[in-house]
Design a protein around this motif. Structure first.
Motif, PDB file in Angstrom:
ATOM      1  N   ILE A  86      60.778   8.113  58.522  1.00 32.18           N
ATOM      2  CA  ILE A  86      59.870   7.151  57.897  1.00 32.18           C
ATOM      3  C   ILE A  86      60.685   6.041  57.250  1.00 32.18           C
ATOM      4  O   ILE A  86      61.537   6.291  56.396  1.00 32.18           O
ATOM      5  N   LEU A 113      54.237   8.345  49.742  1.00 31.19           N
ATOM      6  CA  LEU A 113      53.828   7.057  50.305  1.00 31.19           C
ATOM      7  C   LEU A 113      52.539   6.517  49.683  1.00 31.19           C
ATOM      8  O   LEU A 113      51.992   5.523  50.171  1.00 31.19           O
ATOM      9  N   ARG A 121      54.282   1.395  56.430  1.00 32.69           N
ATOM     10  CA  ARG A 121      54.292   2.844  56.656  1.00 32.69           C
ATOM     11  C   ARG A 121      54.764   3.183  58.067  1.00 32.69           C
ATOM     12  O   ARG A 121      54.371   4.193  58.641  1.00 32.69           O
ATOM     13  N   GLU A 132      46.918   7.446  55.681  1.00 30.95           N
ATOM     14  CA  GLU A 132      46.747   7.783  54.269  1.00 30.95           C
ATOM     15  C   GLU A 132      46.070   9.132  54.078  1.00 30.95           C
ATOM     16  O   GLU A 132      45.957   9.630  52.954  1.00 30.95           O
TER      17      GLU A 132
END
Length: 201
Positions: free
Chosen positions: A75, A107, A115, A145
């Motif tokens: 990531i 995050l 992202r 999310e």
């Protein structure tokens, strides 16, 4: 018939490998099929090093052709984490749900545009007396999310594929085996495997 040992206890990975190897006249087994468990410590600092440690260590011990993979989620906003510790990101018990929770928590204040992430898979194939061969597959995506979908395993429910408009966990196994990092690495392996096996035979 040639025998191939998949150096994994992960049922999800094993199923993917078996499906991808159906085209070859090769008997596929895994660490789950061994009478005595074996564990090769993943002490490397890269996906390549860990894959090599597993493939060569197990091949030497059992005298068989072995494929090992080291894969993980990279990531950008987390400076490449969880990377090589993807399976143990939230602890040594390798709990997929806790790993996802940890990623989402870290995050939580990061906007969608930042992202970006990728699944990376490095395969190492080893056999006694033959130089280990490596291939790598990468699948680009975005971390969602929240969890979406109930297929796959690991981080699949939070790995969104912009080109398909779905998370990895919304894909069928057939769809996933066309675009996943492991599928890409396997395709590259298929390209080099025939020549490599000439040295193994």
């Amino acid at each position: 018939m040639k025998e191939l040992l998949i150096a994994s206890n992960n049922e999800g990975k094993i199923k993917e490998f078996r499906k991808l190897f159906q085209a070859f006249n090769i008997h596929v087994s895994s660490l789950r099929d061994l009478e005595n468990p074996i564990d090769i410590p993943e002490t490397g600092t890269t996906f390549h090093e860990n894959a090599q440690l597993k493939s060569e260590g197990i091949s030497t011990r059992f005298g068989k052709m072995v494929i090992a993979d080291d894969s993980g989620l990279v990531i950008d906003a987390l400076n490449g984490r969880p990377g090589i510790i993807s399976a143990r990101f939230a602890g040594s018990e390798k709990n997929d749900s806790k790993n996802i929770d940890k990623v989402l928590d870290e995050l939580k204040n990061v906007p969608m545009l930042k992202r970006t992430a990728r699944f990376v898979c490095v395969l190492a194939i080893s056999a006694p007396g033959v130089q280990t061969q490596f291939v790598e597959g990468v699948c680009e995506g975005i971390i969602t999310e929240e969890r979406i979908g109930d297929q796959g395993f690991g981080y699949d429910p939070i790995f969104y594929l912009p080109g398909l408009g779905k998370t990895m966990a919304e894909l069928t196994s057939e769809e996933k085996n066309k675009i996943s990092h492991r599928a890409i690495a396997m395709q590259k392996l298929m390209d080099v495997l025939p020549k490599w096996m000439e040295g193994e035979s």
